[in-house]
Design a protein around this motif. Structure first.
Motif, PDB file in Angstrom:
ATOM      1  N   PHE A 209       0.858  -1.184   0.000  1.00 31.53           N
ATOM      2  CA  PHE A 209       0.000   0.000   0.000  1.00 31.53           C
ATOM      3  C   PHE A 209       0.898   1.239   0.000  1.00 31.53           C
ATOM      4  O   PHE A 209       1.679   1.450   0.934  1.00 31.53           O
ATOM      5  N   ASP A 210       0.786   2.060  -1.039  1.00 32.73           N
ATOM      6  CA  ASP A 210       1.570   3.295  -1.153  1.00 32.73           C
ATOM      7  C   ASP A 210       0.660   4.498  -0.921  1.00 32.73           C
ATOM      8  O   ASP A 210      -0.190   4.818  -1.766  1.00 32.73           O
ATOM      9  N   PHE A 211       0.825   5.152   0.217  1.00 30.20           N
ATOM     10  CA  PHE A 211       0.071   6.366   0.543  1.00 30.20           C
ATOM     11  C   PHE A 211       0.967   7.568   0.226  1.00 30.20           C
ATOM     12  O   PHE A 211       2.008   7.751   0.861  1.00 30.20           O
ATOM     13  N   ARG A 212       0.557   8.399  -0.739  1.00 29.38           N
ATOM     14  CA  ARG A 212       1.377   9.540  -1.169  1.00 29.38           C
ATOM     15  C   ARG A 212       0.681  10.853  -0.808  1.00 29.38           C
ATOM     16  O   ARG A 212      -0.428  11.124  -1.241  1.00 29.38           O
ATOM     17  N   GLY A 213       1.378  11.627   0.013  1.00 29.97           N
ATOM     18  CA  GLY A 213       0.846  12.925   0.419  1.00 29.97           C
ATOM     19  C   GLY A 213       1.797  14.040   0.047  1.00 29.97           C
ATOM     20  O   GLY A 213       2.359  14.044  -1.052  1.00 29.97           O
ATOM     21  N   GLU A 214       2.019  14.950   0.972  1.00 27.78           N
ATOM     22  CA  GLU A 214       2.886  16.095   0.691  1.00 27.78           C
ATOM     23  C   GLU A 214       3.804  16.340   1.893  1.00 27.78           C
ATOM     24  O   GLU A 214       3.334  16.526   3.010  1.00 27.78           O
ATOM     25  N   ALA A 215       5.100  16.325   1.633  1.00 29.65           N
ATOM     26  CA  ALA A 215       6.060  16.620   2.698  1.00 29.65           C
ATOM     27  C   ALA A 215       5.954  18.094   3.083  1.00 29.65           C
ATOM     28  O   ALA A 215       5.783  18.959   2.225  1.00 29.65           O
ATOM     29  N   ASN A 216       6.082  18.321   4.388  1.00 28.72           N
ATOM     30  CA  ASN A 216       6.008  19.704   4.847  1.00 28.72           C
ATOM     31  C   ASN A 216       6.583  19.775   6.267  1.00 28.72           C
ATOM     32  O   ASN A 216       6.902  18.743   6.866  1.00 28.72           O
ATOM     33  N   HIS A 217       6.695  20.991   6.770  1.00 32.56           N
ATOM     34  CA  HIS A 217       7.306  21.205   8.080  1.00 32.56           C
ATOM     35  C   HIS A 217       6.339  20.788   9.181  1.00 32.56           C
ATOM     36  O   HIS A 217       5.181  21.200   9.198  1.00 32.56           O
ATOM     37  N   ALA A 218       6.827  19.960  10.119  1.00 35.44           N
ATOM     38  CA  ALA A 218       5.965  19.455  11.183  1.00 35.44           C
ATOM     39  C   ALA A 218       5.587  20.541  12.190  1.00 35.44           C
ATOM     40  O   ALA A 218       4.566  20.416  12.885  1.00 35.44           O
ATOM     41  N   ALA A 224      -5.011  21.685   9.299  1.00 37.44           N
ATOM     42  CA  ALA A 224      -5.994  21.744   8.216  1.00 37.44           C
ATOM     43  C   ALA A 224      -5.334  21.786   6.848  1.00 37.44           C
ATOM     44  O   ALA A 224      -5.972  21.454   5.838  1.00 37.44           O
ATOM     45  N   ASP A 225      -4.068  22.196   6.784  1.00 32.85           N
ATOM     46  CA  ASP A 225      -3.380  22.320   5.498  1.00 32.85           C
ATOM     47  C   ASP A 225      -2.567  21.080   5.138  1.00 32.85           C
ATOM     48  O   ASP A 225      -1.912  21.059   4.091  1.00 32.85           O
ATOM     49  N   ARG A 226      -2.595  20.076   5.969  1.00 33.17           N
ATOM     50  CA  ARG A 226      -1.729  18.914   5.752  1.00 33.17           C
ATOM     51  C   ARG A 226      -2.361  17.867   4.834  1.00 33.17           C
ATOM     52  O   ARG A 226      -3.574  17.646   4.868  1.00 33.17           O
ATOM     53  N   ARG A 227      -1.501  17.220   4.058  1.00 33.30           N
ATOM     54  CA  ARG A 227      -1.853  15.992   3.319  1.00 33.30           C
ATOM     55  C   ARG A 227      -0.914  14.907   3.854  1.00 33.30           C
ATOM     56  O   ARG A 227       0.083  14.558   3.235  1.00 33.30           O
ATOM     57  N   ASP A 228      -1.275  14.399   5.036  1.00 32.57           N
ATOM     58  CA  ASP A 228      -0.403  13.515   5.788  1.00 32.57           C
ATOM     59  C   ASP A 228      -0.755  12.046   5.529  1.00 32.57           C
ATOM     60  O   ASP A 228      -1.786  11.556   6.012  1.00 32.57           O
ATOM     61  N   PRO A 229       0.078  11.328   4.792  1.00 31.83           N
ATOM     62  CA  PRO A 229      -0.236   9.931   4.486  1.00 31.83           C
ATOM     63  C   PRO A 229      -0.145   9.003   5.694  1.00 31.83           C
ATOM     64  O   PRO A 229      -0.697   7.905   5.676  1.00 31.83           O
ATOM     65  N   ILE A 266       6.533  16.174   7.935  1.00 31.17           N
ATOM     66  CA  ILE A 266       5.342  15.417   7.539  1.00 31.17           C
ATOM     67  C   ILE A 266       5.744  14.521   6.376  1.00 31.17           C
ATOM     68  O   ILE A 266       6.395  14.980   5.430  1.00 31.17           O
ATOM     69  N   PRO A 267       5.392  13.253   6.391  1.00 31.78           N
ATOM     70  CA  PRO A 267       5.835  12.357   5.315  1.00 31.78           C
ATOM     71  C   PRO A 267       5.219  12.713   3.966  1.00 31.78           C
ATOM     72  O   PRO A 267       4.085  13.196   3.890  1.00 31.78           O
ATOM     73  N   SER A 268       5.985  12.442   2.932  1.00 26.20           N
ATOM     74  CA  SER A 268       5.446  12.528   1.576  1.00 26.20           C
ATOM     75  C   SER A 268       4.949  11.160   1.113  1.00 26.20           C
ATOM     76  O   SER A 268       4.060  11.062   0.260  1.00 26.20           O
ATOM     77  N   LEU A 269       5.524  10.119   1.671  1.00 28.38           N
ATOM     78  CA  LEU A 269       5.147   8.756   1.294  1.00 28.38           C
ATOM     79  C   LEU A 269       5.206   7.850   2.511  1.00 28.38           C
ATOM     80  O   LEU A 269       6.182   7.865   3.266  1.00 28.38           O
ATOM     81  N   VAL A 270       4.164   7.062   2.680  1.00 28.73           N
ATOM     82  CA  VAL A 270       4.168   5.971   3.654  1.00 28.73           C
ATOM     83  C   VAL A 270       3.820   4.700   2.895  1.00 28.73           C
ATOM     84  O   VAL A 270       2.735   4.599   2.311  1.00 28.73           O
ATOM     85  N   ARG A 271       4.735   3.786   2.885  1.00 28.33           N
ATOM     86  CA  ARG A 271       4.559   2.518   2.164  1.00 28.33           C
ATOM     87  C   ARG A 271       4.466   1.401   3.200  1.00 28.33           C
ATOM     88  O   ARG A 271       5.381   1.217   4.008  1.00 28.33           O
ATOM     89  N   HIS A 302      -8.182  12.452   3.522  1.00 34.39           N
ATOM     90  CA  HIS A 302      -6.999  13.243   3.903  1.00 34.39           C
ATOM     91  C   HIS A 302      -6.270  13.832   2.695  1.00 34.39           C
ATOM     92  O   HIS A 302      -5.161  14.364   2.851  1.00 34.39           O
ATOM     93  N   GLY A 303      -6.857  13.755   1.515  1.00 36.17           N
ATOM     94  CA  GLY A 303      -6.224  14.314   0.329  1.00 36.17           C
ATOM     95  C   GLY A 303      -4.965  13.577  -0.074  1.00 36.17           C
ATOM     96  O   GLY A 303      -4.011  14.170  -0.600  1.00 36.17           O
ATOM     97  N   VAL A 304      -4.957  12.272   0.139  1.00 38.03           N
ATOM     98  CA  VAL A 304      -3.781  11.432  -0.114  1.00 38.03           C
ATOM     99  C   VAL A 304      -4.064  10.490  -1.273  1.00 38.03           C
ATOM    100  O   VAL A 304      -5.175   9.967  -1.410  1.00 38.03           O
ATOM    101  N   ASP A 305      -3.072  10.274  -2.121  1.00 38.90           N
ATOM    102  CA  ASP A 305      -3.203   9.309  -3.211  1.00 38.90           C
ATOM    103  C   ASP A 305      -2.817   7.918  -2.701  1.00 38.90           C
ATOM    104  O   ASP A 305      -1.928   7.773  -1.855  1.00 38.90           O
ATOM    105  N   LEU A 306      -3.466   6.887  -3.248  1.00 37.90           N
ATOM    106  CA  LEU A 306      -3.199   5.523  -2.805  1.00 37.90           C
ATOM    107  C   LEU A 306      -2.998   4.592  -3.995  1.00 37.90           C
ATOM    108  O   LEU A 306      -3.789   4.600  -4.938  1.00 37.90           O
ATOM    109  N   GLY A 307      -1.915   3.819  -3.927  1.00 40.59           N
ATOM    110  CA  GLY A 307      -1.687   2.749  -4.893  1.00 40.59           C
ATOM    111  C   GLY A 307      -1.574   1.426  -4.156  1.00 40.59           C
ATOM    112  O   GLY A 307      -0.932   1.357  -3.102  1.00 40.59           O
ATOM    113  N   VAL A 308      -2.203   0.389  -4.675  1.00 37.13           N
ATOM    114  CA  VAL A 308      -2.161  -0.943  -4.049  1.00 37.13           C
ATOM    115  C   VAL A 308      -1.672  -1.949  -5.083  1.00 37.13           C
ATOM    116  O   VAL A 308      -2.191  -1.991  -6.198  1.00 37.13           O
TER     117      VAL A 308
END
Length: 400
Positions: A209-218, A224-229, A266-271, A302-308
């Motif tokens: 499972f590949d959860f793709r969001g957006e890296a950003n400062h923790a 509210a602005d996070r896309r946290d996978p 904040i992670p950009s990808l959680v696999r 959460h505004g995250v893309d997912l690949g399985v």
């Protein structure tokens, strides 16, 4: 034999084993196997896929009875998973010689390579290649965490990766394969039996499972602005437990990779890798389908893309009924030994070979029920009972 193997590949800090394919620890295990074979004056050979064989009698005669297992481990695994089957095989052969048994069929002992899949992510590579369910092209694409390909690792260990592939001629020589293994669960401990016979291996697989969001400062990014996978992943882990409970199955997220993997990022990808197993295909499909449905809903929220992606799969394996019944008959003749028949959720080389060769499995009681851990255990008395049961089985099969 057991004392000789115990130090090989053992991590001093964890107490577990790191015997990964085509590494120094694996080489030491393979040297041990060769030494055991040659000290017994058995014919020793390594096949095109790196599996080791020791023979009493001429395998070209055909209809051979083969036993054995594997010597590699999962990361920080226990001492019994795999090695118990190989050590017991040599000990059972010693017992047959002590009894003066003269075999009408060739007897073989095998150490299958890379059974656990700890390094390249695919289990039972040696037996899969031999059985033709993994092609040479597919195997050549396998890569470890350091980017080292399987061919490169084999070459570094002194083997020819260009030779790997299906080996039907070898399998055609085998009339029966019996694998002894420590039980990976507590069924025998709960029933009070030392030895069990396998009925089937549950269908099982691994999904990425590949959860793709957006890296950003923790520290500066508003919630509210996070896309946290990581949020979607965490919710999916809980969904896997829920779906498994509903289906009477098992589902585990046991491996994770995070990018950029910083404490303050904040992670950009959680696999994450899902391992799921069930007693039948319908239940397995229900679990994996339910997990994926939940994961997609969480990702969307959460505004995250997912690949399985399904990385591996093994359908239900029903062990040869005639061979299974013959094992029960042999072990029940002239004794008061009760040998229950039980299923298992763990994959084995015997399961891979079952499509080409009549296969069966014996289980030795594990009082802790723990496996793939340093806490994995079997008592000496139960191990001896396993050796004697295996010797009885080999004697019964080899005389027919």
């Amino acid at each position: 034999m057991w004392r000789q193997l115990l130090p090989v590949g053992r991590d001093a800090a964890s107490g577990g084993y790191r015997r990964f394919a085509w590494t120094g620890a694996d080489s030491d295990c393979r040297s041990w196997f060769e030494e055991q074979a040659r000290s017994r004056r058995l014919a020793y050979e390594v096949d095109r896929n790196g599996n080791q064989w020791a023979w009493l009698g001429d395998p070209a005669q055909g209809d051979a009875v083969v036993t054995g297992s594997h010597l590699d481990s999962v990361p920080d695994g226990g001492a019994f998973d795999g090695p118990l089957g190989v050590v017991s095989a040599f000990a059972a052969l010693d017992e047959l010689r002590h009894r003066g048994v003269r075999s009408a069929r060739p007897l073989g002992i095998v150490n299958f390579g890379d059974e656990e899949g700890a390094r390249f992510g695919l289990a039972c590579v040696g037996s899969r290649l031999t059985a033709g369910v993994l092609t040479a092209e597919q195997a050549h694409r396998l890569t470890d965490a350091d980017g080292i390909t399987l061919p490169r690792a084999m070459e570094a260990a002194g083997y020819d990766p260009d030779a790997i592939g299906a080996d039907p001629e070898r399998l055609d020589r085998i009339g029966a394969f019996v694998e002894l293994h420590v039980e990976q669960g507590r069924a025998l401990d709960l029933s009070g039996d030392r030895i069990g016979i396998a009925s089937a291996i549950w269908p099982h697989g691994r999904w990425r499972f590949d959860f793709r969001g957006e890296a950003n400062h923790a520290g500066t990014t508003r919630l509210a602005d996070r896309r946290d996978p990581m949020l979607s992943y965490a919710e999916t882990v809980l969904a896997a437990r829920r779906e498994a409970e509903l289906a009477g199955a098992v589902a585990t997220f046991g491996k994770i990779a995070v990018e950029p993997n910083g404490v303050n990022a904040i992670p950009s990808l959680v696999r994450g890798w899902l391992d799921s197993r069930a007693a039948d295909q319908e239940r397995l499909d229900a679990v994996v389908g339910g997990v994926e449905k939940a994961a997609r809903a969480y990702a969307a929220a959460h505004g995250v893309d997912l690949g399985v992606e399904r990385e591996s799969f093994t359908p239900v394996v029903e062990f040869d009924h005639a061979l299974r019944d013959e094992l029960a008959r042999i072990l029940g003749t002239g004794t008061d030994l009760t040998v229950p028949v039980l299923g298992t959720g763990a994959g084995h080389d015997a399961g891979i070979l079952s499509g080409r060769v009549p296969t069966a499995m014996l289980f030795v009681r594990n009082p802790t029920g723990v496996s793939h851990s340093p806490a994995e255990y079997a008592t000496e008395d139960d191990c001896v009972a396993g050796v004697l049961a295996l010797a009885d089985v080999l004697e019964g099969l080899a005389r027919t």
